[in-house]
Structure formats: structure tokens, C-alpha cells
Design an enzyme around this catalytic site. Structure first.
Site, PDB file in Angstrom:
ATOM      1  N   ASN A   1       0.820  -1.209   0.000  1.00  0.00           N
ATOM      2  CA  ASN A   1       0.000   0.000   0.000  1.00  0.00           C
ATOM      3  C   ASN A   1       0.857   1.264   0.000  1.00  0.00           C
ATOM      4  OD1 ASN A   1      -2.559   1.085  -0.114  1.00  0.00           O
ATOM      5  ND2 ASN A   1      -2.735   1.340   2.078  1.00  0.00           N
TER       6      ASN A   1
ATOM      7  N   ARG B   1       8.232   6.536  -2.742  1.00  0.00           N
ATOM      8  CA  ARG B   1       8.283   6.569  -1.284  1.00  0.00           C
ATOM      9  C   ARG B   1       8.953   5.318  -0.711  1.00  0.00           C
ATOM     10  NH1 ARG B   1       5.532   7.128   3.838  1.00  0.00           N
ATOM     11  NH2 ARG B   1       4.069   5.484   3.424  1.00  0.00           N
TER      12      ARG B   1
ATOM     13  N   ARG C   1       3.759  -0.192   9.031  1.00  0.00           N
ATOM     14  CA  ARG C   1       4.613  -1.314   8.631  1.00  0.00           C
ATOM     15  C   ARG C   1       5.784  -1.515   9.597  1.00  0.00           C
ATOM     16  NH1 ARG C   1       3.658   2.353   5.089  1.00  0.00           N
ATOM     17  NH2 ARG C   1       2.284   1.990   3.287  1.00  0.00           N
TER      18      ARG C   1
ATOM     19  N   LYS D   1       0.613 -11.403  -2.123  1.00  0.00           N
ATOM     20  CA  LYS D   1       1.287 -10.583  -3.135  1.00  0.00           C
ATOM     21  C   LYS D   1       2.763 -10.381  -2.790  1.00  0.00           C
ATOM     22  CE  LYS D   1       2.730  -6.812  -5.279  1.00  0.00           C
ATOM     23  NZ  LYS D   1       3.876  -5.969  -4.880  1.00  0.00           N
TER      24      LYS D   1
ATOM     25  N   PRO E   1       2.812 -11.988  -9.058  1.00  0.00           N
ATOM     26  CA  PRO E   1       2.268 -11.044  -8.062  1.00  0.00           C
ATOM     27  C   PRO E   1       1.146 -10.201  -8.655  1.00  0.00           C
ATOM     28  CG  PRO E   1       4.681 -10.896  -8.224  1.00  0.00           C
ATOM     29  CD  PRO E   1       4.215 -11.724  -9.375  1.00  0.00           C
TER      30      PRO E   1
ATOM     31  N   ASP F   1      -0.843  -6.997  -7.970  1.00  0.00           N
ATOM     32  CA  ASP F   1      -1.012  -5.747  -7.217  1.00  0.00           C
ATOM     33  C   ASP F   1      -2.131  -4.946  -7.880  1.00  0.00           C
ATOM     34  OD1 ASP F   1       0.158  -4.902  -9.563  1.00  0.00           O
ATOM     35  OD2 ASP F   1       1.408  -3.397  -8.602  1.00  0.00           O
TER      36      ASP F   1
END
Length: 270
Positions: free
Chosen positions: A120, A125, A162, A203, A220, A222
Site C-alpha cells: 500500500n 516513497r 509497517r 502478493k 504477483p 497488485d
DNA sequence: TGCCAGGCTTCAC
DNA sequence: GTGAAGCATGGC
């Protein structure tokens, strides 16, 4: 710089596209033509003066032992591209735009850390957070460094929620290493094992299988891939047709779609 | 300014 | 098993 320099003829190898592929987050672009790539405790300075030539500051032995596996030089990517359904114009276009992108085989812990952070989150970033981690700890933080850190420290570096995932994952990783629980395993085993980490779901497990362990059947899904599947494949990409290389094609679709959304070809000089 | 990002955990059903 | 809420932060 130790004065060592090798030159190699290459085929299907594009540094710019790999750097911008979303599988690695620590490549440093020095100038228009040079990258610094940290991996396996080494730092490679590499350039690509022409599409079929690379220059790197390592010994031939290091290239063979470290960097050729890292760049997955043993895999025949043109053969994978030739397997693409000729009727699948979307995938054909994606492969064309992604020409030269190889699937890297990165270190396990770095890949785990990077993709736990990736959830997310957006790629600029993710890079920033990993850079801040490296700055804060003096170098890329191995699992023991993270494990002896604190939630507060990690939060200050911008990890958000996280932070606890990463802290727990580091401890989990160290315990399993000591128990020698890492070993050869197939894709299904690894995928399941990785999901036993808090903060690693389907994922992220697939990303680790693909971008570190070389399991090219990992696919994966996403937000980008889900949108592509909905828009171009009626909700289902034919993974079964591409049993052992679906992950490579996934990467080409991901790169292609992101490139298009940014309104360029992905190569400033293409 | 909102929407979104290489999603996951938790909880209700 | 499936679905929705909540999550930190900042890029665009």
C-alpha cells in the site's frame, strides 16, 4: 575504484529499464550512463555505452560468481518473449516496451524488507524509506539490526504501520536462520512459508519468490496488475499458458502500464 | 485537495 | 471462505 574493468557483450539487457522496474529500490543513477548497484556486500559500478555492451568495475571472477546470477544471465529471455501468444496484442506491446528487462535475483532479506515496506505504498516513497533506513543505520540494515531496533525508531523513518511488521519479520527471520529452516524449496513451499510472516501476504510473498528466489512462475497481483487483468483479460490472465514464466510477463505488463500512465516510453532517449 | 500506492491484518458474517 | 474496515504516509 580498484581499476578493474570488464567489458561484456550482452543481449536483452537494459539497465535503465531494470532500474525503473519496481523490483529493486537501491540502484543509484550516477549520471546518464552509470549506475551503482549494491548487492551481496559489494558495490558494482556499471554502464551500458551501447545496447549490446556493458562495462563494469569488477573482476571476471566476481562477474561470474556474483553479478551474472544477480542479473539472471543464464535465462533465455528472448525465448520467453517468443512464447507470447501472437494474438495477445497487449502482451506483445508490453514485452516490446520492456525489452531488456531481466528479473533480478536479489538477496532474500533485502527483498523481504523491501516488499514488506512496499505494501500500500508507491515506488518513490518505498525508495525514500529504504534510503532513510540505510542512512539511519549506516548501511543497509540486516535482520539483526532491525530486530534490535524499536518501533519508535522505525516509525520515525516513515514506515507507518509497517514498522511493527518489519520488526517482527526481522526476529522471525533470525530465528528461522538459526534453526536452519531456510533451504531449497519449491515455489509453493516458499510462498506458504513466507506468508507465515506477519506483514507478508500473497502478493508480497510472490514478489519475494520472483525477485529474490528466481521462481518465475510467481505472478504477483497488485493494483496495477488487477486493473490490467480487468481491462484487457476479462479478469483472468492466462497464467496456465505461461506456466514457468508468468512472473516475467507480469513484470512486463506492470512496467508497460506504469510507463503509459506516466505518458512516456520509460526511456528518456528512446 | 482528495485519491491512490507493487496490501495486510483483523473482525464480522 | 468472503467482504469490509482500518491502517501511516506522502506522491501526484
Amino acid at each position: 575504484m580498484e581499476g578493474r574493468q570488464i567489458q561484456l557483450a550482452v543481449d536483452f539487457f537494459d539497465l535503465d529499464r531494470m532500474a525503473d522496474s519496481g523490483q529493486c529500490f537501491r540502484w543509484e543513477k550516477i549520471d546518464a550512463n552509470h549506475y551503482r548497484i549494491p548487492a551481496f556486500g559489494k558495490l558494482l559500478t556499471i554502464s551500458q555505452p551501447t545496447p549490446d555492451l556493458i562495462q563494469a568495475d569488477c573482476s571476471p571472477q566476481d562477474w561470474q560468481r556474483v553479478w551474472a546470477p544477480y542479473f539472471d544471465m543464464d535465462t533465455d529471455y528472448p525465448a520467453i518473449v517468443r512464447e507470447i501468444d501472437p494474438q495477445d496484442s497487449y502482451l506483445q506491446a508490453a514485452a516490446k516496451v520492456s525489452y531488456g528487462m531481466r528479473i533480478l535475483r536479489q538477496e532474500l532479506w533485502e527483498t523481504m524488507l523491501s516488499f514488506i515496506i512496499s505494501q500500500n505504498n508507491n515506488i518513490p516513497r518505498i525508495k525514500q524509506i529504504i534510503q532513510r533506513l540505510c542512512d539511519a543505520f549506516g548501511k543497509f540494515p540486516e535482520a539483526d539490526v532491525i530486530a534490535s531496533s524499536s518501533i519508535a525508531t522505525l516509525r520515525e523513518l516513515g514506515l507507518g504501520y509497517r514498522a511493527s511488521y518489519l520488526l517482527e519479520a526481522a526476529g522471525h527471520y533470525l530465528r528461522d536462520q538459526q534453526d536452519k529452516r531456510f533451504g531449497p524449496g519449491d515455489y509453493a513451499q516458499w510462498r506458504l512459508y513466507l506468508q507465515s510472516y506477519k506483514g507478508i501476504g500473497v502478493k508480497v510473498a510472490d514478489c519475494i519468490c520472483l525477485f529474490s528466489l528466481g521462481h518465475k512462475e510467481a505472478f504477483p497481483i497488485d493494483t496495477w496488475i488487477r486493473k490490467i487483468m480487468n481491462d484487457y483479460y476479462g479478469g483472468h490472465f492466462p497464467i496456465e499458458r505461461y506456466a514457468k514464466c508468468a512472473g516475467v510477463l507480469q513484470q512486463y505488463m506492470f512496467y508497460y502500464e506504469r510507463t503509459r500512465s506516466r505518458g512516456n516510453t520509460g526511456k528518456e532517449n528512446a
